[in-house]
Design an enzyme around this catalytic site. Structure first.
Site, PDB file in Angstrom:
ATOM      1  N   CYS A 206      60.722  31.253  38.928  1.00 29.59           N
ATOM      2  CA  CYS A 206      61.333  32.585  38.928  1.00 29.59           C
ATOM      3  C   CYS A 206      62.849  32.496  38.902  1.00 29.59           C
ATOM      4  O   CYS A 206      63.523  33.356  38.331  1.00 29.59           O
ATOM      5  CB  CYS A 206      60.867  33.366  40.159  1.00 29.59           C
ATOM      6  N   CYS A 349      66.037  13.694  43.052  1.00 32.41           N
ATOM      7  CA  CYS A 349      66.927  14.838  42.852  1.00 32.41           C
ATOM      8  C   CYS A 349      66.665  15.808  43.998  1.00 32.41           C
ATOM      9  O   CYS A 349      66.306  15.378  45.098  1.00 32.41           O
ATOM     10  CB  CYS A 349      66.695  15.479  41.481  1.00 32.41           C
TER      11      CYS A 349
END
Length: 391
Positions: A206, A349
């Site tokens: 989203c 990450c």
């Protein structure tokens, strides 16, 4: 054997309804499909919602209002101002609070009879089995593929229905996986629909593409409806059916799903009784071995020689790090010479997406000793070292 919610409710039967509960659920008691017996099934039910965001908000609100006795919530996030457009469990005063705490306060205000179990952790394949064990039905309110596969694999392993939904901009889909249909046959699991995660570069959330605020409300309410039907044993659940919703056209359509007998999650030849099944299914993504934060910590503490490669941006590295070498993903093609091909490399990450992409690039470049840190630095902070900031 698949989970039978009615059987599970008998295993932890609820006490009779109190006069106050009879008043509260009066409109349920007049329904022949519910009645006092059905309301006691709801009171005895133990439902887990993974994610207290856009999908989880309406689902949790209506399950609590309906009289589900125990609701569990899994969410490691905090409320952000950008959540308020669709995550209706939370208000402006909740910004910065843990979503589990904000949700609990709102749900207890809605129904004081409710028992809540809060799990302020990020769901992974490593903890899913333990968390799911004490619940009857698992409602999937997540927005990432890693969690969806962890939910699916654990539900198959434990024989618990997986009530699924996903949203994207103006469209959504929902189904019930890993459950026995009215015909007595086991339906498909999530891996029957999506055998493997898409390439990391195609994964969207989203945050990346946006979502119409009301859309997860529609899908989350359908999830709550399917959950109630499973508890009550009434109606025709969305087993072996994928319901698609287009908000712009205001149109629903349905796709028939079939269980794949060779599915890597629920196939006929799998030894589903083995706990290792879930871990094995999630240990390799697109040919890259995945390593958990706990395993990485163990190996570092043991003095093993590992290259921890951080592929985030410099400003992210400055805010939170677990050491190692910083080479941002976009710089990696020009800086391959800085890496030792003979050394084992663990790439990480923030959440594991960019590092997966980097590891796949390194594999194509001829590196063979590679791992991706599952869940990234956020998972490290949650499971290994809370002093590492979340951001």
């Amino acid at each position: 054997m698949q989970s039978d919610p009615k059987h599970d409710n008998r295993a932890h039967a609820a006490p009779p309804l109190t006069p106050e509960e009879m008043d509260r659920y009066a409109r349920h008691l007049t329904l022949p499909q519910v009645g006092a017996e059905g309301q006691q099934k709801l009171k005895a039910a133990r439902i887990l919602c993974v994610g207290a965001g856009g999908l989880g908000s309406p689902a949790l609100l209506y399950l609590a209002a309906a009289g589900v006795g125990t609701l569990g919530i899994v969410d490691a996030d905090v409320v952000d101002a950008s959540n308020l457009q669709r995550q209706v469990l939370h208000g402006a005063n909740d910004v910065g609070r843990a979503k589990t705490d904000s949700s609990a306060e709102r749900l207890r205000a809605l129904n004081p009879h409710l028992s809540l179990q809060l799990h302020h952790v990020r769901l992974t394949h490593a903890n899913a089995l333990e968390i799911f064990a004490d619940y009857d039905i698992i409602l999937d309110g997540t927005d990432n593929f890693a969690a969806r596969y962890a939910i699916s694999d654990a539900c198959v392993q434990l024989g618990k229905p997986h009530v699924y939904a996903a949203v994207d901009r103006f469209e959504g889909q929902t189904s019930v996986f890993a459950a026995v249909g009215t015909d007595g046959k086991r339906g498909p699991c999530y891996r029957c629909l999506h055998p493997a995660p898409p390439p990391p570069e195609s994964m969207r959330s989203c945050n990346d593409v946006g979502v119409l605020g009301v859309l997860p409300g529609v899908l989350g309410l359908i999830q709550a409806t399917e959950t109630l039907k499973l508890i009550l044993g009434c109606g025709e659940p969305l087993i072996a059916r994928l319901l698609l919703f287009d908000a712009l056209a205001m149109r629903f359509r349905e796709i028939v799903l079939r269980r794949n007998p060779n599915c890597s999650g629920c196939g006929d030849t799998l030894a589903l009784a083995k706990t290792s099944t879930v871990k094995d299914n999630m240990s390799m993504v697109n040919g890259i071995p995945q390593i958990t934060p706990a395993e990485l910590k163990r190996r570092l503490d043991a003095g093993e020689t590992l290259c921890v490669l951080d592929v985030r941006e410099p400003h992210e590295f400055a805010r939170a790090q677990i050491g190692g070498t910083l080479i941002p993903l976009n710089d990696l093609p020009q800086r391959l010479h800085e890496l030792d091909r003979s050394q084992e490399i663990v790439v990480h990450c923030k959440m594991g997406g960019r590092s997966q992409k980097a590891a796949e690039f390194l594999a194509q470049a001829g590196f063979t000793r590679l791992h991706n840190l599952a869940g990234g630095i956020l998972a490290w902070s949650e499971t290994v070292d809370p002093s590492v900031p979340k951001y």
